[in-house]
Design an enzyme around this catalytic site. Sequence first.
Site, PDB file in Angstrom:
ATOM      1  N   ARG A 194      19.432   2.562  34.846  1.00 20.82           N
ATOM      2  CA  ARG A 194      19.782   1.361  34.092  1.00 20.82           C
ATOM      3  C   ARG A 194      19.306   0.094  34.789  1.00 20.82           C
ATOM      4  NH1 ARG A 194      18.890  -0.263  29.982  1.00 20.82           N
ATOM      5  NH2 ARG A 194      19.528   1.811  29.279  1.00 20.82           N
ATOM      6  N   LYS A 245      14.524 -23.089  31.246  1.00 26.00           N
ATOM      7  CA  LYS A 245      15.573 -22.417  30.468  1.00 26.00           C
ATOM      8  C   LYS A 245      15.501 -20.913  30.714  1.00 26.00           C
ATOM      9  CE  LYS A 245      15.401 -26.079  26.994  1.00 26.00           C
ATOM     10  NZ  LYS A 245      15.055 -26.450  25.600  1.00 26.00           N
ATOM     11  N   LYS A 295      13.106 -38.380  32.546  1.00 25.17           N
ATOM     12  CA  LYS A 295      13.583 -38.332  31.166  1.00 25.17           C
ATOM     13  C   LYS A 295      14.315 -39.627  30.831  1.00 25.17           C
ATOM     14  CE  LYS A 295      13.910 -33.305  30.898  1.00 25.17           C
ATOM     15  NZ  LYS A 295      14.730 -32.154  30.443  1.00 25.17           N
ATOM     16  N   GLU A 328       8.725 -38.084  30.150  1.00 27.09           N
ATOM     17  CA  GLU A 328       8.968 -37.686  28.766  1.00 27.09           C
ATOM     18  C   GLU A 328       8.761 -38.891  27.850  1.00 27.09           C
ATOM     19  OE1 GLU A 328      12.426 -35.161  26.588  1.00 27.09           O
ATOM     20  OE2 GLU A 328      13.100 -36.944  27.676  1.00 27.09           O
ATOM     21  N   ASP A 352       7.439 -35.264  23.256  1.00 30.29           N
ATOM     22  CA  ASP A 352       8.568 -34.509  22.718  1.00 30.29           C
ATOM     23  C   ASP A 352       8.763 -34.714  21.219  1.00 30.29           C
ATOM     24  OD1 ASP A 352      10.823 -32.866  22.790  1.00 30.29           O
ATOM     25  OD2 ASP A 352      12.162 -34.525  23.271  1.00 30.29           O
TER      26      ASP A 352
END
Length: 324
Positions: free
Chosen positions: A128, A163, A195, A224, A245
């Site tokens: 596993r 992320k 940002k 950004e 963005d």
Amino acid sequence: MTEISTPSASTQPLLSSLAFDDGLDPAWVAAVVRTALDEDLGAEPGRDVTTQATVDAGARGTADLVAREAGVVAGLVVVPEVLVQVAGRLGLEAPAVTFVARDGDRVEAGQVLATAEGPTQVLLVAERTLLNLASRASGVATHTRRWADELEGTGAVVLDTRKTTPGLRALEKYAVRAGGGTNKRMGLYDVAMVKDNHVVAAGSVAAAVAAVRERFPDVAVQVEADTTDQAVEAVDAGADFLLLDNMPTPVLAATVAAVRARQGTPASGVPGATVPAHVELEATGNLTLDRAAEVAGTGVDFLSVGALTHSSPILDLALDLRAS
């Protein structure tokens, strides 16, 4: 085909021969596997109450690592480390492993990726953990390859983001590379990303960029931007990388053209400075495969896709013990 008798102390030679680009630190792999085994077996040495009750410690077997679906494989580099550590916990010999695929390979459903031969207890206890890690990495590589294929010939490259799954960032970003993508930054330490909140805190884009340049002159500075005006302001302030963005395609194209026109000219926001000859441009936000080529056609260098690491389904892999 790579045939290796898995060493009992170090799997570093395996990492070098199987890795897509030798980008995984063997010490990191060992630490991640140790943590994963502690989760599954309990504190070291731990136990598998089912396997150790039903399988004799002297029994030997052969197991095939098989792809249950087509995709791009990654994470094979962890397989020998899992087997070595499980063998050490059980006080048994580490299985010998023969690899017939390497990280980055496209594989078909039913294809055998590797074969392990040794103590059956080790094979079953390791199953596993090695599948969790290799399936996760292969899922990321498979998803990334779809984007890389869509962008082929456009000049743009797909990027990952931060992320990632806590504790697995290095593996997931490695899998992005195996799938044909590129890593943007590993963390908050290697690239500055200014940002909107940083701009508010610093007072302006120029002040934020200047502060990073003064404190950390060794890092690249990305800013950004949500509008064309913000993008131009950022390059005039000394940014060498822009994150564009959530821009509709026409706005994105206009922004790329405006920034390219500023390249190599005096930076009005920084006396005596010049805008870099090539400012790297990254599109992000609401990107989908069906508009990937369209976005790349605006002239951006990169498309960043957080879903590569936060939403990729696993690639279904199995470890099948051969009948004796």
